[in-house]
Design an enzyme around this catalytic site. Structure first.
Site, PDB file in Angstrom:
ATOM      1  N   TYR A  74      59.612  49.561  -4.948  1.00  0.00           N
ATOM      2  CA  TYR A  74      59.955  48.169  -4.621  1.00  0.00           C
ATOM      3  C   TYR A  74      61.029  47.664  -5.585  1.00  0.00           C
ATOM      4  O   TYR A  74      62.064  47.138  -5.162  1.00  0.00           O
ATOM      5  CB  TYR A  74      58.694  47.299  -4.699  1.00  0.00           C
ATOM      6  CG  TYR A  74      58.931  45.830  -4.430  1.00  0.00           C
ATOM      7  CD1 TYR A  74      58.953  45.339  -3.126  1.00  0.00           C
ATOM      8  CD2 TYR A  74      59.127  44.930  -5.472  1.00  0.00           C
ATOM      9  CE1 TYR A  74      59.164  43.983  -2.877  1.00  0.00           C
ATOM     10  CE2 TYR A  74      59.334  43.581  -5.232  1.00  0.00           C
ATOM     11  CZ  TYR A  74      59.350  43.104  -3.936  1.00  0.00           C
ATOM     12  OH  TYR A  74      59.560  41.774  -3.688  1.00  0.00           O
ATOM     13  N   SER A  86      64.383  40.090  -6.126  1.00  0.00           N
ATOM     14  CA  SER A  86      63.097  39.841  -6.788  1.00  0.00           C
ATOM     15  C   SER A  86      63.367  39.873  -8.282  1.00  0.00           C
ATOM     16  O   SER A  86      64.369  40.460  -8.726  1.00  0.00           O
ATOM     17  CB  SER A  86      62.127  40.966  -6.396  1.00  0.00           C
ATOM     18  OG  SER A  86      61.034  40.996  -7.283  1.00  0.00           O
TER      19      SER A  86
HETATM   20  P1  NDP Z   1      55.697  38.853   3.834  1.00  0.00           P
HETATM   21  O1  NDP Z   1      55.018  40.158   3.696  1.00  0.00           O
HETATM   22  O2  NDP Z   1      54.909  37.609   4.020  1.00  0.00           O
HETATM   23  O3  NDP Z   1      56.791  38.917   4.991  1.00  0.00           O
HETATM   24  C1  NDP Z   1      57.653  40.021   5.096  1.00  0.00           C
HETATM   25  C2  NDP Z   1      58.317  40.009   6.448  1.00  0.00           C
HETATM   26  O4  NDP Z   1      59.091  41.212   6.584  1.00  0.00           O
HETATM   27  C3  NDP Z   1      57.308  39.992   7.600  1.00  0.00           C
HETATM   28  O5  NDP Z   1      57.766  39.146   8.634  1.00  0.00           O
HETATM   29  C4  NDP Z   1      57.295  41.450   8.048  1.00  0.00           C
HETATM   30  O6  NDP Z   1      56.955  41.638   9.403  1.00  0.00           O
HETATM   31  C5  NDP Z   1      58.743  41.838   7.813  1.00  0.00           C
HETATM   32  N1  NDP Z   1      58.853  43.303   7.749  1.00  0.00           N
HETATM   33  C6  NDP Z   1      58.163  44.141   6.938  1.00  0.00           C
HETATM   34  N2  NDP Z   1      58.468  45.412   7.222  1.00  0.00           N
HETATM   35  C7  NDP Z   1      59.377  45.377   8.234  1.00  0.00           C
HETATM   36  C8  NDP Z   1      60.049  46.386   8.969  1.00  0.00           C
HETATM   37  N3  NDP Z   1      59.822  47.687   8.766  1.00  0.00           N
HETATM   38  N4  NDP Z   1      60.921  46.014   9.936  1.00  0.00           N
HETATM   39  C9  NDP Z   1      61.127  44.699  10.201  1.00  0.00           C
HETATM   40  N5  NDP Z   1      60.508  43.704   9.542  1.00  0.00           N
HETATM   41  C10 NDP Z   1      59.627  44.039   8.577  1.00  0.00           C
HETATM   42  O7  NDP Z   1      56.597  38.735   2.505  1.00  0.00           O
HETATM   43  P2  NDP Z   1      57.276  37.481   1.782  1.00  0.00           P
HETATM   44  O8  NDP Z   1      57.579  36.421   2.766  1.00  0.00           O
HETATM   45  O9  NDP Z   1      56.512  37.206   0.579  1.00  0.00           O
HETATM   46  O10 NDP Z   1      58.641  38.176   1.281  1.00  0.00           O
HETATM   47  C11 NDP Z   1      59.898  37.949   1.867  1.00  0.00           C
HETATM   48  C12 NDP Z   1      60.930  38.575   0.959  1.00  0.00           C
HETATM   49  O11 NDP Z   1      60.892  37.949  -0.326  1.00  0.00           O
HETATM   50  C13 NDP Z   1      60.726  40.062   0.709  1.00  0.00           C
HETATM   51  O12 NDP Z   1      61.962  40.725   0.684  1.00  0.00           O
HETATM   52  C14 NDP Z   1      60.077  40.105  -0.665  1.00  0.00           C
HETATM   53  O13 NDP Z   1      60.338  41.315  -1.324  1.00  0.00           O
HETATM   54  C15 NDP Z   1      60.756  38.926  -1.341  1.00  0.00           C
HETATM   55  N6  NDP Z   1      60.030  38.349  -2.475  1.00  0.00           N
HETATM   56  C16 NDP Z   1      58.861  37.655  -2.285  1.00  0.00           C
HETATM   57  C17 NDP Z   1      58.211  37.058  -3.349  1.00  0.00           C
HETATM   58  C18 NDP Z   1      56.939  36.292  -3.192  1.00  0.00           C
HETATM   59  O14 NDP Z   1      56.381  35.823  -4.207  1.00  0.00           O
HETATM   60  N7  NDP Z   1      56.429  36.098  -1.974  1.00  0.00           N
HETATM   61  C19 NDP Z   1      58.740  37.159  -4.724  1.00  0.00           C
HETATM   62  C20 NDP Z   1      59.982  37.912  -4.814  1.00  0.00           C
HETATM   63  C21 NDP Z   1      60.582  38.469  -3.718  1.00  0.00           C
HETATM   64  P3  NDP Z   1      55.434  41.549   9.909  1.00  0.00           P
HETATM   65  O15 NDP Z   1      55.119  40.084   9.887  1.00  0.00           O
HETATM   66  O16 NDP Z   1      55.491  42.122  11.254  1.00  0.00           O
HETATM   67  O17 NDP Z   1      54.614  42.324   8.923  1.00  0.00           O
END
Ligand code: NDP
Length: 252
Positions: A169, A156
């Protein structure tokens, strides 16, 4: 220095590759899993919500992609024996791994350090960093069994430059950046495994909506639109790059 690559992926870029995607049930991970499958990869869908993983599985099958696999796992509760068990099972079924996109993550809370709940801090560090590290430790032999393996760790902008109130985070993403450097150096020269970090940049997902409630999602790129850099890093064209920082979107 991080870099952004403009990349046009051929349709068969990932054919015959076996790629694990964490957090494959939603947001960027869901789009990446479907995208990798559309480029020929056999995708292992890992996440904590089985129904979401099943929906992605069905979408991949309906699109005519290679049959995926589902691996339900919650980073919150999983411990070392779970990851060893996971590595054993994947070895039995696939024999190797050609890619890992570690994408799962949680936001925790955006709040001043003084009011950050210590238990939540631990949870964020565990889900975003300690759990994935144990998983990758256990998966190293499977990655080493590949002719050309790529590990991509989702970072990030706050994992490269600290920002007030982003607490656990931001720290968990800095930790992933450090881990990427350690792992990439250990495996360089002794294996065909490369390890890099990727910052998706502002992307239209649920996590983004929670982090920036005042933002208009229509102004953000969709997960599908940021996939070219994911393809580049997963495919053979990124061979030779390891221990580097990448951006899925050009810097503003
Ligand atoms: P979302 O919240 O849309 O998706 C996150 C995913 O991670 C979901 O599928 C969720 O599962 C899964 N997850 C969360 N906790 C756990 C856990 N304990 N065990 C297994 N799986 C888990 O986030 P994004 O798609 O936005 O983010 C994806 C990545 O990109 C992350 O690492 C985030 O930090 C990073 N990021 C995102 C940005 C953005 O603008 N969107 C910017 C910078 C970085 P479930 O669906 O069951 O909740």
């Amino acid at each position: 220095m991080s870099c952004h690559i403009d990349y046009q992926a051929p349709d068969d870029l990932l054919s015959d590759r076996i790629i694990l995607v964490t957090g494959a049930g939603d947001g960027i991970g869901r789009a990446a899993a479907k995208g990798f499958a559309s480029k020929g990869a056999t995708v292992i869908l890992l996440g904590r919500t089985l129904s979401k993983l099943e929906a992605v599985y069905d979408e991949i099958e309906a699109a005519g992609g290679p049959q995926p696999a589902i691996y339900p796992l919650n980073f919150e509760g999983a411990s070392w024996p779970d990851y060893q068990n996971m590595a054993d099972k994947l070895y039995e079924t696939f024999g190797c791994l050609d890619g890992v996109l570690h994408n799962a993550g949680i936001l925790g809370k955006i709040t001043p350090l003084q009011s950050y709940n210590p238990q939540l801090w631990q949870e964020v560090m565990h889900v975003n960093f300690n759990g994935p590290v144990m998983m990758l430790q256990a998966l190293i032999p499977l990655l080493q069994a590949s002719q050309d393996a790529s590990v991509v760790l989702t970072s990030s902008s706050v994992g490269r430059q600290g920002r007030a109130f982003w607490g656990a985070y931001a720290c968990s993403k800095f930790a992933l950046e450090g881990f990427s450097q350690v792992m990439s150096q250990e495996l360089e020269n002794i294996s065909a495994v490369r390890v890099n970090t990727l910052n998706p940049g502002a992307t239209r997902t649920q996590m983004r909506a929670v982090a920036y409630p005042g933002e208009n999602p229509a102004n953000l790129r969709t997960p599908e639109e940021i996939l070219p850099t994911y393809y580049y890093l997963m495919g053979p064209d990124s061979r030779g790059f390891t221990g580097q920082q990448f951006d899925a979107q050009p810097k503003k």
